[in-house]
Each structure stands twice: as C-alpha cells, then as structure tokens.
Design an enzyme around this catalytic site. Structure first.
Site, short mmCIF file in Angstrom:
data_model
loop_
_atom_site.label_atom_id
_atom_site.label_comp_id
_atom_site.label_asym_id
_atom_site.label_seq_id
_atom_site.Cartn_x
_atom_site.Cartn_y
_atom_site.Cartn_z
N ASP A 139 0.55 -1.43 0.01
CA ASP A 139 -0.11 0.39 0.02
C ASP A 139 1.03 0.79 -0.01
OD1 ASP A 139 -1.53 2.43 0.54
OD2 ASP A 139 -1.17 1.42 2.76
N ILE A 140 0.96 1.74 -1.10
CA ILE A 140 1.50 4.02 -1.53
C ILE A 140 0.55 4.05 -1.02
CG2 ILE A 140 2.83 4.51 -2.41
CD1 ILE A 140 3.16 1.76 -4.09
N THR A 192 0.50 27.44 23.80
CA THR A 192 1.21 27.53 23.02
C THR A 192 0.99 25.94 22.67
OG1 THR A 192 2.18 30.08 22.38
CG2 THR A 192 2.75 28.26 20.86
N ASP A 229 -6.89 3.85 -3.17
CA ASP A 229 -6.84 3.54 -1.49
C ASP A 229 -8.68 3.36 -1.46
OD1 ASP A 229 -7.17 6.29 -1.01
OD2 ASP A 229 -5.39 5.97 -0.01
N1 LIG Z 1 6.22 6.24 11.63
C1 LIG Z 1 5.48 6.69 11.09
N2 LIG Z 1 6.46 8.18 10.40
C2 LIG Z 1 5.25 8.68 9.67
N3 LIG Z 1 3.53 8.93 10.28
C3 LIG Z 1 3.19 7.95 10.81
C4 LIG Z 1 4.50 6.94 11.49
N4 LIG Z 1 4.09 6.18 12.66
C5 LIG Z 1 2.22 7.11 12.89
N5 LIG Z 1 1.92 7.74 12.02
C6 LIG Z 1 1.50 8.44 11.61
O1 LIG Z 1 0.48 8.33 10.65
C7 LIG Z 1 -0.27 9.15 10.35
C8 LIG Z 1 -0.19 8.89 8.76
O2 LIG Z 1 -0.88 7.54 8.12
P1 LIG Z 1 -0.06 6.59 6.67
O3 LIG Z 1 -1.74 6.06 7.40
O4 LIG Z 1 1.07 5.97 6.96
O5 LIG Z 1 -0.54 7.59 5.86
P2 LIG Z 1 -0.78 7.64 4.37
O6 LIG Z 1 -1.44 6.40 3.92
O7 LIG Z 1 -1.39 8.67 3.79
O8 LIG Z 1 1.03 6.61 3.94
C9 LIG Z 1 0.28 10.06 10.65
O9 LIG Z 1 -0.22 11.56 10.86
C10 LIG Z 1 1.10 10.28 10.96
O10 LIG Z 1 1.19 11.06 12.33
C1 LIG Z 2 -6.95 11.18 -0.20
C2 LIG Z 2 -5.99 11.12 -1.11
C3 LIG Z 2 -4.89 12.23 -1.06
C4 LIG Z 2 -5.84 10.19 0.15
O1 LIG Z 2 -4.60 9.81 0.50
P1 LIG Z 2 -3.68 8.91 1.75
O2 LIG Z 2 -3.82 9.60 3.11
O3 LIG Z 2 -4.35 7.63 2.25
O4 LIG Z 2 -2.49 9.12 1.39
C5 LIG Z 2 -6.25 10.24 -2.10
O5 LIG Z 2 -6.81 9.00 -1.65
C6 LIG Z 2 -6.66 10.43 -2.65
O6 LIG Z 2 -5.39 10.64 -3.53
N1 LIG Z 2 -7.67 10.63 -3.40
C7 LIG Z 2 -7.88 11.16 -4.48
C8 LIG Z 2 -9.62 12.02 -4.67
C9 LIG Z 2 -10.54 11.71 -4.38
O7 LIG Z 2 -9.98 10.11 -4.00
O8 LIG Z 2 -12.15 12.19 -4.49
K LIG Z 3 -5.95 8.25 3.64
#
Ligand SMILES: Nc1ncnc2c1ncn2[C@@H]1O[C@H](COP(=O)(O)OP(=O)(O)O)[C@@H](O)[C@H]1O
Ligand SMILES: CC(C)(COP(=O)(O)O)[C@@H](O)C(=O)NCCC(=O)O
Ligand SMILES: [K+]
Length: 244
Positions: A6-7, A172, A96
């Site tokens: 999953d990227i 803050t 995703d």
């Molecule tokens: N090792 C990590 N590195 C970066 N983000 C992390 C990590 N562990 C937890 N997180 C949290 O996960 C979130 C990103 O979630 P993730 O599911 O990996 O994102 P994506 O699927 O969009 O790549 C961030 O908001 C961060 O708070």
């Molecule tokens: C909304 C997202 C950026 C979420 O990405 P993620 O947080 O999982 O990295 C992704 O699902 C995306 O690029 N969506 C395209 C726009 C849409 O879903 O309508």
């Molecule tokens: K997401």
C-alpha cells in the site's frame, strides 16, 4: 501466498498473507523498497502474487521488475469492485478509498459502512447496505495539521503529536495539541454522529497510521484496525481473481 503493498502519501506499507491470515507486516522507505521486496520474495518462496495499491508517487513500472518471479497486479479503476460506484467523478476516486470500500463491502455484508482512514489525509467513505459506494469526505491528517500550523504562520512551532489532557490549552504548545488532536476527534465523532442518525444497521471502521492514537479518544464505539487497507487489498484481490 500474496504480498500486498500500500503506497500512501506518507508511508509505504506491506503485508504477506496466507489465504486470509496476515503472516508478516512491513513498513518501507522508498529508497530501500526494491531491496526489501527482493528479500521478502526470498524469505517466502511460496509467494505467488504481488498486489499493489498506490495513491503515492510510485507507478506501475517500478514493480514490473518482479514479474519474472511472480504475478504482479497493480490495482486500477478498471478492476472488478464489489460495490456500485455512485461517486460523481469515479475516475478521480482514490484507489486506496476504493480498496477500503471493497474490503468493508466484502467483510461486512448487508450493513451500512463508514470507513475512516486517518493517514496523510483523513478520508471518510460511505457504502450503504445495498452496496452503493456513496462518497464521503477528505480532510487533513494529524501530521498535516501540525505541519500546516507551523508552515503557514510565523510563530507556531512544529510539534509531534501528543494526547492533550484538556480541551483548554493554557500555553501555545497545549493550545496547538488541543486544536489538532481534539479538533480531529470532534470532527470524527461529528461525522460518526451524522452517519448514525442517517442509518440504522451500521459498522464503523477506523484505520490508518493514526487509528490507534485516535481510537481511545473517540466517544463513539468503533472497530479500529490499522491493517484494514492491507487486509482489504488481499480480500479484494481474491475477489478480483474469482470474478475475472
Ligand atoms: N513512523 C511514522 N512515520 C510517519 N507517520 C507516522 C508514523 N507512525 C504513525 N504515523 C502517523 O501516521 C499518519 C500517516 O499515516 P499513514 O497511514 O502511514 O499514511 P498514508 O497511508 O497516507 O501514507 C501521520 O499523520 C502520522 O501521525
Ligand atoms: C485523499 C487521498 C489523498 C488520501 O491519501 P492518503 O491519506 O491515504 O495518503 C487519496 O485517496 C487520493 O489521492 N484521492 C483522490 C481524490 C478522491 O478520492 O476523490
Ligand atoms: K487516508
């Protein structure tokens, strides 16, 4: 055996599945992805498929190198999905989100489903009991909120996430933690309340990198599973090969 990848926009995650059982979970850095996948393929000679879902910067071409060793499947909008897509712009819907919706549809039949993925962005996806994908919402994720406050102001520091002990921040730092974390918790509970008011028989799934962090703060009872996307990817692929 299947290797799912999953990227996302922040991290690359992967998991090896034997049927429906998750055998091992991985987090990859982009620079080491190739090497790490090679090592996984060596460690699990029974791996037959590599299944990839990407909303990030890596394209299909990157994974073609593995085609000599196993079947590579890159999930696209043209795959078979187990729901009726009612999104007005189906081609722009994140892959995703489609995989999450597919997983929720297959795992929780006959229910109204709300999937919340707290990753880079927080995405909300609604699938009704008749398996119509309706859409949902996209908002900034926790880290994005902390970073935006810092990047778009002169005075606010960049903080790492922390659970606030009060909604009234008396400094803050505490005010930022309250605004980001409590703000997101109120947002998620608000969406869940709306969903519950609209539908009777329902399931709410929370996933993503911040799922466990947020789950304990929500007033609503939800099903938290940080591996839901990878599990859904595995399930959706099984569905795809059975419906080809
Ligand atoms: N090792 C990590 N590195 C970066 N983000 C992390 C990590 N562990 C937890 N997180 C949290 O996960 C979130 C990103 O979630 P993730 O599911 O990996 O994102 P994506 O699927 O969009 O790549 C961030 O908001 C961060 O708070
Ligand atoms: C909304 C997202 C950026 C979420 O990405 P993620 O947080 O999982 O990295 C992704 O699902 C995306 O690029 N969506 C395209 C726009 C849409 O879903 O309508
Ligand atoms: K997401």
């Amino acid at each position: 055996m299947i290797l799912t990848v999953d990227i996302g926009n922040t991290r690359i995650k992967g998991a090896v599945f034997e049927q429906y059982t998750l055998v091992e979970f991985f987090v990859f850095e982009v620079e080491e992805l190739q090497k790490k996948i090679e090592n996984i393929l060596k460690k699990y000679p029974k791996l037959k498929y590599l299944v990839v879902s990407s909303v990030g910067n890596l394209e299909k071409a990157f994974f073609l190198a593995f085609e000599s060793r196993l079947k590579v499947h890159f999930v696209t909008h043209n795959d078979a999905f187990p729901f009726e897509n009612k999104y007005a712009t189906p081609k722009t819907l994140g892959i995703d989100r489609m995989v999450l919706a597919a997983g929720a549809t297959l795992q929780f039949p006959g229910q109204n489903r709300l999937v919340i993925d707290a990753g880079t962005c927080v995405t909300y996806d609604c699938i009704d009991a008749k398996d119509n994908y309706l859409g949902g919402a996209i908002s900034p994720g926790i880290r994005l909120r902390y970073e935006s406050l810092h990047n778009y102001t002169a005075k606010l520091p960049l903080l790492t996430k922390e659970l606030p002990n009060d909604f009234i921040g008396d400094s803050t730092v505490k005010a930022i933690h309250s605004g980001v974390v409590n703000g997101l918790v109120y947002e998620i509970d608000g969406f869940i309340d709306e969903f519950k008011a609209k539908y009777s028989k329902f399931i709410i799934i929370l996933t993503g990198g911040d799922a466990d962090f947020l789950a304990m703060r929500l007033k609503n009872t939800i099903f938290a599973n940080s591996n839901f996307l990878l599990e859904s990817l595995n399930q959706t692929f099984q569905y795809t090969i059975n419906n080809d």
